[in-house]
Design an enzyme around this catalytic site. Structure first.
Site, PDB file in Angstrom:
ATOM      1  CG  ASP A 251      -1.753  -1.163   1.444  1.00 53.43           C
ATOM      2  OD1 ASP A 251      -1.321  -2.276   1.100  1.00 53.43           O
ATOM      3  OD2 ASP A 251      -2.859  -1.004   1.968  1.00 53.43           O
ATOM      4  CG  HIS A 253      -3.340   3.915   1.622  1.00 51.72           C
ATOM      5  ND1 HIS A 253      -4.655   3.880   1.206  1.00 51.72           N
ATOM      6  CD2 HIS A 253      -3.104   2.724   2.223  1.00 51.72           C
ATOM      7  CE1 HIS A 253      -5.198   2.712   1.552  1.00 51.72           C
ATOM      8  NE2 HIS A 253      -4.271   1.993   2.162  1.00 51.72           N
ATOM      9  CG  ASP A 280      -5.527  -0.517  -0.428  1.00 51.68           C
ATOM     10  OD1 ASP A 280      -6.355  -0.858  -1.281  1.00 51.68           O
ATOM     11  OD2 ASP A 280      -5.694  -0.713   0.787  1.00 51.68           O
ATOM     12  CG  ASP A 283      -9.528   5.863  -0.978  1.00 53.06           C
ATOM     13  OD1 ASP A 283      -9.953   6.939  -1.421  1.00 53.06           O
ATOM     14  OD2 ASP A 283     -10.133   4.783  -1.103  1.00 53.06           O
ATOM     15  NE  ARG A 284      -7.538   5.133   5.827  1.00 51.45           N
ATOM     16  CZ  ARG A 284      -8.283   5.099   6.919  1.00 51.45           C
ATOM     17  NH1 ARG A 284      -8.677   6.215   7.491  1.00 51.45           N
ATOM     18  NH2 ARG A 284      -8.657   3.953   7.437  1.00 51.45           N
ATOM     19  CG  ASN A 312      -9.320  -2.691   0.739  1.00 48.08           C
ATOM     20  OD1 ASN A 312      -8.088  -2.650   0.692  1.00 48.08           O
ATOM     21  ND2 ASN A 312     -10.005  -2.105   1.707  1.00 48.08           N
ATOM     22  CG  HIS A 313      -8.678   1.804   0.184  1.00 47.61           C
ATOM     23  ND1 HIS A 313      -9.405   2.842   0.700  1.00 47.61           N
ATOM     24  CD2 HIS A 313      -8.396   0.984   1.220  1.00 47.61           C
ATOM     25  CE1 HIS A 313      -9.544   2.682   2.005  1.00 47.61           C
ATOM     26  NE2 HIS A 313      -8.938   1.552   2.349  1.00 47.61           N
ATOM     27  CG  HIS A 361      -4.798  -5.228  -1.411  1.00 45.96           C
ATOM     28  ND1 HIS A 361      -3.779  -4.313  -1.239  1.00 45.96           N
ATOM     29  CD2 HIS A 361      -5.756  -4.864  -0.523  1.00 45.96           C
ATOM     30  CE1 HIS A 361      -4.114  -3.445  -0.309  1.00 45.96           C
ATOM     31  NE2 HIS A 361      -5.306  -3.759   0.152  1.00 45.96           N
ATOM     32  NE  ARG A 409      -8.696  -5.739   6.824  1.00 44.32           N
ATOM     33  CZ  ARG A 409      -7.907  -4.679   6.660  1.00 44.32           C
ATOM     34  NH1 ARG A 409      -8.430  -3.498   6.479  1.00 44.32           N
ATOM     35  NH2 ARG A 409      -6.591  -4.809   6.679  1.00 44.32           N
ATOM     36  CG  HIS A 436      -5.967  -5.698   3.216  1.00 42.06           C
ATOM     37  ND1 HIS A 436      -6.712  -4.584   2.873  1.00 42.06           N
ATOM     38  CD2 HIS A 436      -6.847  -6.571   3.782  1.00 42.06           C
ATOM     39  CE1 HIS A 436      -7.978  -4.794   3.211  1.00 42.06           C
ATOM     40  NE2 HIS A 436      -8.077  -5.987   3.761  1.00 42.06           N
TER      41      HIS A 436
END
Length: 515
Positions: A251, A253, A280, A283-284, A312-313, A361, A409, A436
């Site tokens: 990730d 991000h 990922d 995002d963030r 997943n993002h 991921h 989650r 992840h």
């Protein structure tokens, strides 16, 4: 200490001390440690609603939405007037994508605390999702049938009068409008993307400047076409060319400055250095547009040396909650976001390296009969469903216990070392690389060394203090015992976060919740 004889009053007093220490850890942003203290407090005194609602907050911060939900429900049984428990349960439901349930809780919060900013924003997000779902049902649309293909039908000339293009003084590109046999638009192609353009692009991004929307649209359209041509499970190999390194990253991000540092530290993309980023990348972080565009440019210039797995993002629901959609709308337009969203559906779900290493991921599917051949047959060109191998490849996590367990989650499952071992033996593989989850050491070997979690966003969200990590696949040139490595074909390296402009994570987010 917990097993020593004590009076109820002594236990209660000690529990308060532990709760207070948990609060200290929350302020320090050390959420795992906070959970430990709250848990010890609960073990001593399980009658206090606030202990559960405080632990729920720590779980929320770690995206453990199901665990947070359970704590909130216990907190509300103990004290039905605990407004924080309603608030945190509402946010847990948002994370679980159960927007009607979230709306109910958030409305309770706003009755008790009118004007609460976080609850108001969260409620707006829920209302938007509920309206969209109601509209789809009204027109009989499942969200996937008859979808507009934004990348394939983009008309470049519709951007020509935009002020951003007329004022643009950055590096230039030659763009072509593609058409099909009927003369209809069939996407965009860039003829002269090169390393020099990418260098100038990075310079422009670090100066806080954006590309014209026409350029962004062409880049996404061109990259999308390349992704669509790739199989659902990409196969890479450098067994016969060990001097050609393959680097697996986790990730990132939207942490642009750490991505740039990663390339400075470990080398640029090129014919002798292939990179795989394992989902990922948006995002963030508040440079998600820049990271995505940089990665797409690298794909265009080095189509056989730069690869992306879907995370997943790279999905619509996550992008609406965690900031990428808002950032894209702010810096570019909703139209460009729609193109990105479509391109995310084109990304492969997994990669096999040297017939030895599976890279995806999230984690392994809960159906143990599922094989690599089944992965290859997944129709990935859609938003992932709420169950099944497609979703689990993006969402599931490893656990210490054998077998399968519930995911903290709330999406996917937790899988044990026996599941990993069984899958590797069945498919004749050596190891699994996945991402992840934050790992403080950047890369962490688990499941008896057969699974490695690699995370490449150091000091994640400017709060976690973790290292970033990468895994280099270099046949016969590995470094044993380095950062837990036991494989002669791997080199495991870590790196620290670097300074970046004073822009907080999710700075452009209107509806993003931050949890």
């Amino acid at each position: 200490m917990l097993n020593m004889p004590s009076t109820v009053a002594e236990d209660a007093a000690k529990a308060v001390e532990l709760k207070n220490e948990g609060n200290v850890q929350i302020k320090k942003l050390n959420y795992p440690k906070a959970i430990e203290f709250y848990t010890m407090a609960i073990e001593l005194d399980g009658t206090q609603s606030i202990y559960f609602s405080n632990r729920a907050l720590a779980h929320l911060k770690l995206d453990n939405f199901q665990s947070s939900l359970h704590d909130c429900e216990t907190a509300l049984k103990l004290n039905p007037k605990n407004i924080k428990a309603y608030h945190r349960r509402g946010l847990s439901y948002v994370g679980l994508l159960e927007f009607k349930k979230a709306r109910n809780d958030l409305q309770v919060v706003l009755k008790g605390k009118p004007g609460d900013t976080t609850a108001t924003r969260a409620l707006e997000v829920c209302e938007k999702f509920i309206r969209e779902e109601r509209f789809r049902k009204a027109i009989g649309d499942d969200g996937e049938s008859n979808k507009a293909r934004f990348c394939e039908t983009v008309r470049l000339d519709t951007f020509d009068s935009n002020a951003d293009l007329l004022k643009y003084e950055g590096p230039k590109l030659t763009l072509f409008q593609l058409s099909d046999e009927k003369g209809d638009c069939a996407g965009a192609e860039i003829s002269d993307m090169n390393p020099e353009f990418i260098s100038k692009l990075v310079e422009m991004f670090t100066q806080g400047k954006n590309l014209p929307k026409k350029y962004a649209a062409a880049i996404v359209s061109h990259a999308n076409r390349l992704f669509r041509k790739e199989p659902t499970v990409v196969e890479l190999c450098n067994r016969e060319t060990p001097d050609a390194k393959i680097t697996v990253c986790g990730d990132t991000h939207g942490q642009l400055y750490d991505v740039l540092n990663l390339f400075r530290k470990f080398g640029k993309v090129g014919p002798k250095h292939t990179y795989l980023f394992n989902g990922d990348f948006v995002d963030r972080g508040s440079w998600s547009c820049e990271v995505a565009l940089l990665f797409y440019c690298l794909k265009i210039v080095y189509p056989h040396n730069f690869y992306l797995n879907r995370g997943n993002h790279e999905t619509n629901n996550m992008n609406k909650i965690y900031g990428f959609e808002d950032e894209c709308n702010y810096k570019y337009s909703s139209r460009i976001f729609d193109m990105f969203a479509e391109s995310f559906e084109s990304l492969p779900l997994a990669t096999i390296i040297n017939d030895d290493y599976l890279v995806m991921h999230g984690g392994l599917p809960s159906d143990t009969s599922c094989s690599l051949e089944d992965f290859k047959k997944i129709d990935r060109f859609s938003q992932p469903p709420r169950e099944g191998a497609f979703m689990e490849l993006l969402w599931s996590d490893p656990q210490e216990a054998d077998g399968f367990g519930p995911s903290q989650r709330g999406l996917g499952f937790a899988f044990g070392a026996d599941i990993t071992k069984q899958f590797l033996e069945k498919n004749k593989l050596k190891k699994i690389f996945r991402s992840h989850e934050v790992r403080m050491s950047g890369v962490q070997f688990e499941h008896d060394g057969k699974l490695a979690t690699v995370f490449s966003a150091p000091n994640y969200c400017d709060t976690q203090g973790n290292l970033g990590g990468v895994i280099h696949v270099v046949p016969g040139e590995g470094k044993l015992l380095q950062n837990g490595n036991d494989d002669e074909n791997l080199i495991v390296e870590t790196f620290e976060a670097v300074p970046h402009p004073e822009i907080k994570p999710m700075a452009y987010s209107n509806g993003g919740l931050g949890f």
